[in-house]
Design a protein around this motif. Structure first.
Motif, PDB file in Angstrom:
ATOM      1  N   ALA A 166      11.457 -19.803  33.688  1.00 44.77           N
ATOM      2  CA  ALA A 166      11.270 -18.999  34.915  1.00 44.77           C
ATOM      3  C   ALA A 166      10.180 -17.963  34.724  1.00 44.77           C
ATOM      4  CB  ALA A 166      12.586 -18.294  35.278  1.00 44.77           C
ATOM      5  N   LEU A 167      10.197 -17.323  33.551  1.00 40.18           N
ATOM      6  CA  LEU A 167       9.176 -16.304  33.288  1.00 40.18           C
ATOM      7  C   LEU A 167       7.798 -16.948  33.196  1.00 40.18           C
ATOM      8  CD1 LEU A 167       8.374 -13.428  32.639  1.00 40.18           C
ATOM      9  CD2 LEU A 167       8.966 -13.854  30.235  1.00 40.18           C
ATOM     10  N   VAL A 168       7.733 -18.119  32.547  1.00 37.99           N
ATOM     11  CA  VAL A 168       6.447 -18.821  32.449  1.00 37.99           C
ATOM     12  C   VAL A 168       5.912 -19.138  33.842  1.00 37.99           C
ATOM     13  CG1 VAL A 168       5.343 -20.964  31.727  1.00 37.99           C
ATOM     14  CG2 VAL A 168       6.903 -19.789  30.167  1.00 37.99           C
ATOM     15  N   THR A 169       6.798 -19.615  34.707  1.00 36.51           N
ATOM     16  CA  THR A 169       6.377 -19.945  36.077  1.00 36.51           C
ATOM     17  C   THR A 169       5.861 -18.709  36.802  1.00 36.51           C
ATOM     18  OG1 THR A 169       8.038 -21.692  36.143  1.00 36.51           O
ATOM     19  CG2 THR A 169       7.135 -20.951  38.252  1.00 36.51           C
ATOM     20  N   MET A 179       4.176  -0.959  37.137  1.00 40.75           N
ATOM     21  CA  MET A 179       3.990  -2.102  38.043  1.00 40.75           C
ATOM     22  C   MET A 179       2.843  -2.985  37.568  1.00 40.75           C
ATOM     23  SD  MET A 179       4.743  -0.348  41.717  1.00 40.75           S
ATOM     24  CE  MET A 179       6.470  -0.105  42.199  1.00 40.75           C
ATOM     25  N   VAL A 180       1.801  -2.370  37.073  1.00 39.43           N
ATOM     26  CA  VAL A 180       0.696  -3.161  36.530  1.00 39.43           C
ATOM     27  C   VAL A 180       1.177  -3.939  35.306  1.00 39.43           C
ATOM     28  CG1 VAL A 180      -1.559  -3.017  35.421  1.00 39.43           C
ATOM     29  CG2 VAL A 180      -1.083  -1.629  37.426  1.00 39.43           C
ATOM     30  N   LEU A 181       1.963  -3.315  34.467  1.00 38.38           N
ATOM     31  CA  LEU A 181       2.492  -4.005  33.292  1.00 38.38           C
ATOM     32  C   LEU A 181       3.354  -5.198  33.684  1.00 38.38           C
ATOM     33  CD1 LEU A 181       3.372  -0.897  31.113  1.00 38.38           C
ATOM     34  CD2 LEU A 181       1.906  -2.771  30.374  1.00 38.38           C
ATOM     35  N   LEU A 182       4.039  -5.082  34.825  1.00 36.46           N
ATOM     36  CA  LEU A 182       4.926  -6.156  35.269  1.00 36.46           C
ATOM     37  C   LEU A 182       4.212  -7.165  36.171  1.00 36.46           C
ATOM     38  CD1 LEU A 182       8.118  -4.041  35.999  1.00 36.46           C
ATOM     39  CD2 LEU A 182       7.503  -5.269  33.924  1.00 36.46           C
ATOM     40  N   GLY A 183       2.904  -6.986  36.340  1.00 35.76           N
ATOM     41  CA  GLY A 183       2.135  -7.945  37.122  1.00 35.76           C
ATOM     42  C   GLY A 183       2.180  -7.710  38.617  1.00 35.76           C
ATOM     43  N   GLU A 184       2.747  -6.597  39.046  1.00 37.48           N
ATOM     44  CA  GLU A 184       2.803  -6.285  40.479  1.00 37.48           C
ATOM     45  C   GLU A 184       1.547  -5.471  40.819  1.00 37.48           C
ATOM     46  OE1 GLU A 184       6.582  -4.419  41.017  1.00 37.48           O
ATOM     47  OE2 GLU A 184       7.680  -6.173  40.315  1.00 37.48           O
ATOM     48  N   PHE A 185       0.428  -6.173  40.807  1.00 38.75           N
ATOM     49  CA  PHE A 185      -0.860  -5.476  40.873  1.00 38.75           C
ATOM     50  C   PHE A 185      -1.102  -4.795  42.211  1.00 38.75           C
ATOM     51  CE2 PHE A 185      -2.114  -8.934  37.696  1.00 38.75           C
ATOM     52  CZ  PHE A 185      -1.739  -8.146  36.622  1.00 38.75           C
ATOM     53  N   LEU A 209       2.461 -17.626  35.331  1.00 38.48           N
ATOM     54  CA  LEU A 209       1.369 -18.514  35.741  1.00 38.48           C
ATOM     55  C   LEU A 209       1.023 -18.322  37.210  1.00 38.48           C
ATOM     56  CD1 LEU A 209       2.302 -21.769  33.782  1.00 38.48           C
ATOM     57  CD2 LEU A 209       0.406 -20.196  33.343  1.00 38.48           C
ATOM     58  N   ASP A 210       2.052 -18.105  38.024  1.00 41.29           N
ATOM     59  CA  ASP A 210       1.776 -17.832  39.448  1.00 41.29           C
ATOM     60  C   ASP A 210       0.882 -16.615  39.599  1.00 41.29           C
ATOM     61  OD1 ASP A 210       3.168 -19.961  40.344  1.00 41.29           O
ATOM     62  OD2 ASP A 210       4.990 -18.844  40.894  1.00 41.29           O
ATOM     63  N   ILE A 211       1.212 -15.566  38.846  1.00 39.30           N
ATOM     64  CA  ILE A 211       0.430 -14.327  38.943  1.00 39.30           C
ATOM     65  C   ILE A 211      -0.979 -14.536  38.401  1.00 39.30           C
ATOM     66  CG2 ILE A 211       0.238 -11.956  38.067  1.00 39.30           C
ATOM     67  CD1 ILE A 211       3.335 -11.902  38.109  1.00 39.30           C
ATOM     68  N   LEU A 212      -1.077 -15.243  37.279  1.00 39.44           N
ATOM     69  CA  LEU A 212      -2.400 -15.463  36.690  1.00 39.44           C
ATOM     70  C   LEU A 212      -3.269 -16.353  37.573  1.00 39.44           C
ATOM     71  CD1 LEU A 212      -1.622 -15.892  32.883  1.00 39.44           C
ATOM     72  CD2 LEU A 212      -2.085 -13.836  34.198  1.00 39.44           C
ATOM     73  N   ARG A 213      -2.617 -17.181  38.373  1.00 36.18           N
ATOM     74  CA  ARG A 213      -3.397 -17.990  39.319  1.00 36.18           C
ATOM     75  C   ARG A 213      -3.725 -17.215  40.586  1.00 36.18           C
ATOM     76  NH1 ARG A 213       0.845 -22.124  38.154  1.00 36.18           N
ATOM     77  NH2 ARG A 213       0.051 -23.415  36.464  1.00 36.18           N
ATOM     78  N   GLY A 214      -3.232 -15.972  40.631  1.00 33.58           N
ATOM     79  CA  GLY A 214      -3.555 -15.114  41.785  1.00 33.58           C
ATOM     80  C   GLY A 214      -2.729 -15.398  43.003  1.00 33.58           C
ATOM     81  N   SER A 215      -1.528 -15.945  42.822  1.00 36.93           N
ATOM     82  CA  SER A 215      -0.704 -16.284  43.975  1.00 36.93           C
ATOM     83  C   SER A 215       0.264 -15.184  44.360  1.00 36.93           C
ATOM     84  CB  SER A 215       0.100 -17.556  43.690  1.00 36.93           C
ATOM     85  OG  SER A 215       1.016 -17.320  42.632  1.00 36.93           O
ATOM     86  N   SER A 216       0.220 -14.048  43.656  1.00 40.26           N
ATOM     87  CA  SER A 216       1.143 -12.965  44.024  1.00 40.26           C
ATOM     88  C   SER A 216       0.753 -12.421  45.373  1.00 40.26           C
ATOM     89  CB  SER A 216       1.105 -11.845  42.985  1.00 40.26           C
ATOM     90  OG  SER A 216      -0.179 -11.287  42.928  1.00 40.26           O
ATOM     91  N   ARG A 243      10.389  -8.676  31.737  1.00 37.87           N
ATOM     92  CA  ARG A 243       9.506  -9.611  32.432  1.00 37.87           C
ATOM     93  C   ARG A 243       8.088  -9.055  32.483  1.00 37.87           C
ATOM     94  NH1 ARG A 243      12.625 -13.532  33.945  1.00 37.87           N
ATOM     95  NH2 ARG A 243      11.231 -14.609  35.360  1.00 37.87           N
ATOM     96  N   LEU A 244       7.640  -8.685  31.280  1.00 35.66           N
ATOM     97  CA  LEU A 244       6.308  -8.119  31.078  1.00 35.66           C
ATOM     98  C   LEU A 244       5.253  -9.187  31.345  1.00 35.66           C
ATOM     99  CD1 LEU A 244       5.248  -5.352  30.001  1.00 35.66           C
ATOM    100  CD2 LEU A 244       5.176  -6.413  27.741  1.00 35.66           C
ATOM    101  N   VAL A 245       4.193  -8.828  32.042  1.00 35.83           N
ATOM    102  CA  VAL A 245       3.178  -9.801  32.444  1.00 35.83           C
ATOM    103  C   VAL A 245       1.782  -9.423  31.945  1.00 35.83           C
ATOM    104  CG1 VAL A 245       1.972 -10.748  34.457  1.00 35.83           C
ATOM    105  CG2 VAL A 245       4.459 -10.557  34.474  1.00 35.83           C
ATOM    106  N   LEU A 246       1.472  -8.128  31.940  1.00 37.89           N
ATOM    107  CA  LEU A 246       0.089  -7.711  31.687  1.00 37.89           C
ATOM    108  C   LEU A 246      -0.508  -8.264  30.393  1.00 37.89           C
ATOM    109  CD1 LEU A 246      -2.266  -6.027  32.804  1.00 37.89           C
ATOM    110  CD2 LEU A 246      -1.431  -4.125  31.404  1.00 37.89           C
ATOM    111  N   PRO A 247       0.204  -8.276  29.241  1.00 36.89           N
ATOM    112  CA  PRO A 247      -0.423  -8.820  28.024  1.00 36.89           C
ATOM    113  C   PRO A 247      -0.884 -10.262  28.181  1.00 36.89           C
ATOM    114  CG  PRO A 247       1.565  -7.596  27.478  1.00 36.89           C
ATOM    115  CD  PRO A 247       1.534  -7.723  28.958  1.00 36.89           C
ATOM    116  N   PHE A 248      -0.132 -11.051  28.961  1.00 37.64           N
ATOM    117  CA  PHE A 248      -0.522 -12.447  29.176  1.00 37.64           C
ATOM    118  C   PHE A 248      -1.826 -12.521  29.976  1.00 37.64           C
ATOM    119  CE2 PHE A 248       4.001 -12.315  28.493  1.00 37.64           C
ATOM    120  CZ  PHE A 248       4.250 -13.387  27.658  1.00 37.64           C
ATOM    121  N   ALA A 249      -1.958 -11.563  30.926  1.00 35.73           N
ATOM    122  CA  ALA A 249      -3.177 -11.555  31.743  1.00 35.73           C
ATOM    123  C   ALA A 249      -4.360 -11.035  30.939  1.00 35.73           C
ATOM    124  CB  ALA A 249      -2.948 -10.672  32.978  1.00 35.73           C
ATOM    125  N   MET A 250      -4.158  -9.962  30.176  1.00 35.73           N
ATOM    126  CA  MET A 250      -5.275  -9.342  29.461  1.00 35.73           C
ATOM    127  C   MET A 250      -5.813 -10.246  28.354  1.00 35.73           C
ATOM    128  SD  MET A 250      -4.098  -5.350  29.268  1.00 35.73           S
ATOM    129  CE  MET A 250      -5.661  -4.687  28.754  1.00 35.73           C
TER     130      MET A 250
END
Length: 863
Positions: free
Chosen positions: A769-772, A564-570, A775-782, A743-750
């Motif tokens: 869609a993945l970029v959106t 879940m962390v890897l997928l950005g579902e923090f 970016l939503d997750i990196l902006r903390g909108s999850s 839909r891996l997210v963590l590398p983009f965040a790290m």
């Protein structure tokens, strides 16, 4: 209101108090005719005369004018019933006939007469029958027509909240834990709570009183002896006393302890009589006594038959041993004072108890032995306890003692102890990360089982399943895939075959951990979703057996958190991480705890909390240093720590740690990425590109494709620093292409790639869609897990429609989507019409918005 209400509950349940409270409530419109049946009432005529007088009292007929009914030698019961009914019919308004303690009416003809009365009550009349146990009145017709209400003991028990309210109303200040303990001891029994409240009033130490409160408390004991024990026939009293030393009893066991047959009927009768005896199963074969009643009985047993207590425990131990219930057998052998026998029994069955998930029970039994006792058999049990709790050095020391002891035992015990010792050696080698040791000790897996007793064959089955689990786990830690997956699957299947669900949970939990490497080997559709499915299967099985909070399930909960962390579902990942932490409270082993700290580091890094991430990665690395040999996560753990140091500006420390690595480790893809991160922090983008070159061309070995995603992002950041936007976009697009399937997210965040992604023109990416989402997750909108919208109607969205849906946020036209999916335009149009209908939208932008709301674009919904 039902025509007839039956209140059937044990003495002291509050039946009479309930009736009085109801009758006396303000504004009560009903009139009451109350009859209290005296103890042992045999005279039917007297009962009916009392009933008639009660009815006349509310009508004013029996006013002392000589019209009161009197007994006659030619009593006619049917006529008397008709007379009562007639009197009731003349009562104006609603009337309730209350018959309390009906169980005391012993006349055999009385039930039939009562049935006649109850089934012919006038419309404005209602009857309440209160009794300690059911009286056979054959009221089934009323039950079928909904005219019978029944209130049982469970309905009258106080809840924990009501217990607190009672204490507060009595002016007693007690802690929440004290109130909870009092509730547990009394099981909500009204009289027990009332007597306790009386004793607590003015007590100098209420907490201590509650801690010591039991059925041997004088006030409770007097009540139970008077109202329950002394009302039983001598043979029933004898059964209750002799079986009171059991936590649960059945007819066969009670026969053994009493030396008489027929105990099951007595137990069934006691339960029917609400005599503080309750069945534990639907078939009513096992029973237990109310806690306070059992306390009293044990006190009476010690007082009246003290010389028989040890022998009773020995008989019980023999029965439990014969029926394979070893923990109970050990417990009663200890209670009999036969400590050496208890130690031998526990050691002989420790392996089996461990495989049944009874490690905590074993430790409780171990603690019950007298301190300082010389029982070398227990070294094996202590080794198992140490191993379960991760105390590996202590486990090894106790194991050595156990091995020496096994050589001195009889041949028939050597086989059993030898299997347990072999299992421990395997598990110890695995937990130390000693793969070669595990492989060396599982050579026997190739040998067929033959030429032994059924017991030996069973032991072999246990040992083989344990060996497969340890072998598969060790292989997973050293990336020995797919052997790890194969061995763990075989272990789970064998555990299921030999009915060892705890071992099956262990295999499945380790299998889920192996899958994260297996799935991460190369990007493919739903690899993380598959890993999560494996995790949930293991967790579900553990929950089913009540092991969901034990260390055995930790590999599954932690792997689920990691994915879940890897997928950005923090937020959700954090919840599973907390559950893992709770499950590992008693396990301090470096192997499992390093994973816990590494996952926590990933979570902090994903959220941009670099100091916290650095601390967690450092702790994980320190724990890893305590293991023997190399393990799969070492390069990733070290690489992330070095990168975090660099991003915190500690490049000198990062360089120093880098210089300490050997060539093999330094050449891994994970460390090359770390070097790139250091170069970027030092303002050397060209050096960063040089560092990731071997990763991107496949020369450097990598743990999984997430390392490649990270490398492309680092390259993109380097190109951006050099002012080459085209190359930067190309590298980012490569990273997105790899990340898309899961839909891996963590590398983009790290890597801090938010600006890199934001600068990609919308028309230049096939992964809009993945970029959106990223970016939503990196902006903390999850959204936090608890605020996420309801689960989407996934049963309606087909996998193919989902794939089409995920192209809608991009700038691709319908023909281009068809090309990407290798289907016809007609097919895409058909799917879009279906998607719009299911999402209840009319256009593409609305569909994207609705899909985001339902998290249909997230990886976990990939099928």
């Amino acid at each position: 209101m039902a025509k007839v209400t039956v209140i059937s509950a044990p003495a002291g349940s509050g039946k009479t108090s309930l009736l009085r409270a109801w009758a006396d409530r303000p504004g009560q419109p009903r009139r009451f005719a109350l009859v209290q049946v005296p103890r042992g009432q045999q005279d039917t005529q007297q009962f009916w005369l009392d009933l008639l007088r009660a009815v006349r009292q509310i009508t004013g007929v029996d006013d002392g004018d000589g019209a009161a009914p009197a007994a006659t030698p030619d009593f006619n019961a049917p006529a008397m019933v008709d007379r009562v009914l007639a009197e009731l019919a003349d009562v104006p308004g609603e009337v309730t006939l209350v018959i309390d303690d009906l169980h005391e009416l012993r006349a055999p003809e009385a039930p039939a007469q009562l049935i006649r009365l109850l089934t012919a009550l006038p419309p404005h009349a209602h009857a309440i029958l209160a009794m300690r146990h059911d009286v056979r009145l054959r009221l089934h017709k009323l039950r079928l027509t909904g005219e019978l209400a029944e209130i049982r003991a469970t309905d009258l028990r106080f809840s924990e909240r009501e217990t607190r309210e009672l204490l507060a109303a009595s002016g007693i200040a007690l802690s929440d834990s004290g109130a909870a303990r009092l509730y547990q001891r009394t099981e909500g029994w009204a009289a027990g709570l009332g007597l306790a409240a009386l004793s607590l009033a003015g007590h100098p130490d209420p907490e201590r009183f509650v801690a010591e409160f039991s059925g041997s408390d004088r006030t409770v004991a007097e009540y139970l002896i008077d109202e329950m024990l002394e009302r039983q026939p001598p043979d029933v009293q004898d059964l209750l006393l002799r079986t009171s030393l059991l936590d649960r009893v059945n007819g066969e066991l009670a026969d053994l302890l009493t030396g008489r047959p027929g105990s099951e009927q007595i137990l069934l009768g006691l339960e029917d009589a609400n005599a503080f005896v309750g069945s534990l199963d639907g078939e009513r074969t096992w029973f237990r006594y109310h806690h306070l009643f059992a306390d009293l009985l044990r006190l009476e047993l010690r007082r009246t038959l003290p010389e028989e207590v040890p022998a009773l425990h020995r008989r019980a131990a023999g029965w439990f041993t014969l029926h394979g219930q070893v923990a109970d057998a050990v417990r009663h052998t200890q209670a009999a004072g036969d400590w050496a026998d208890a130690a031998r029994l526990l050691a002989d069955h420790a392996f089996s108890l461990t495989l049944d998930g009874q490690a905590q029970t074993m430790q409780a039994l171990l603690r019950a032995f007298p301190p300082g006792g010389d029982f070398p058999e227990l070294a094996l049990v202590r080794a198992m306890g140490d191993l379960v709790q991760g105390r590996l050095d202590e486990a090894a020391a106790h194991l050595a003692v156990a091995e020496a002891y096994a050589e001195t035992t009889s041949p028939e015990r050597q086989r059993r102890l030898g299997v347990a010792i072999a299992s421990l050696q395997l598990s110890l080698a695995r937990r130390r990360g000693h793969l070669d040791g595990v492989i060396e000790q599982v050579k026997f897996l190739d040998a067929p089982v033959s030429g032994q007793s059924d017991q030996d064959i069973a032991l072999d089955g246990d040992l083989r399943a344990v060996a497969l689990m340890n072998l598969g786990t060790a292989e997973a830690w050293s990336l020995g895939l797919p052997d790890a997956v194969r061995h763990l699957k075989e272990g789970a299947a064998l555990a299921r075959e030999i009915s060892r669900p705890y071992l099956e949970v262990g295999c499945l939990a380790q299998l889920s951990f192996a899958y994260i490497f297996h799935g991460a080997d190369l990007p493919k559709s739903d690899s993380f979703a598959t890993t999560q499915q494996r995790c949930r299967e293991a967790i579900e099985l553990a929950d089913r057996y009540g092991w969901g909070a034990e260390p055995v399930v930790a590999p599954a909960t932690m792997t689920l958190a990691g994915t879940m962390v890897l997928l950005g579902e923090f937020d959700e990942g954090e919840q599973w991480l907390l559950r893992t932490e709770q499950a590992l409270q008693t396990d301090t082993g470096p192997d499992i705890r390093l994973l816990l700290h590494q996952t926590a580091g990933m979570l902090h890094a994903g959220r941009g909390r670099l100091p916290e991430a650095l601390e967690e990665f450092g702790t994980a690395q320190h724990l890893a240093s305590q293991l023997e040999g190399s393990q799969a996560l070492a390069s990733q753990m070290t690489g992330w720590r070095l990168s975090t140091l660099a991003r915190l500006g500690l490049t000198g420390e990062a360089r120093a740690a880098l210089a300490a690595l050997n060539d093999e480790r330094a050449g891994s893809g994970e460390i090359r990425n770390a070097v790139a991160a250091i170069c970027l922090a030092e303002g050397d983008p060209a050096g960063a590109l040089d560092a990731v070159h071997d990763v991107l061309d496949g020369t450097a070995p990598v743990l999984g494709y997430a390392t490649l995603v990270e490398a492309y992002l680092l390259a993109g950041l380097a190109h951006r620093e050099l002012g080459d936007q085209r190359a930067a976009h190309h590298a980012a697009e490569q990273a997105l292409a790899l990340a898309e399937s899961d839909r891996l997210v963590l590398p983009f965040a790290m890597t801090g790639s938010r600006e890199l992604l934001a600068e990609i023109p919308g028309h230049q990416t096939a992964h809009r869609a993945l970029v959106t989402d990223i970016l939503d997750i990196l902006r903390g909108s999850s959204l936090p897990a608890k605020e996420q919208p309801p689960s989407p109607p996934m049963e309606d969205i087909t996998p193919t429609e989902l794939r089409v849906l995920r192209y809608l946020p991009t700038n691709l036209s319908r023909p281009e989507i068809a090309g990407e999916l290798s289907v016809s335009l007609h097919t895409v149009n058909t799917h879009l019409r279906s998607i719009y209908a299911k999402l209840q939208v009319r256009d593409r932008s609305s569909a994207v918005r609705r899909a985001r709301e339902l998290r249909l674009l997230a990886a976990r919904h990939t099928r």
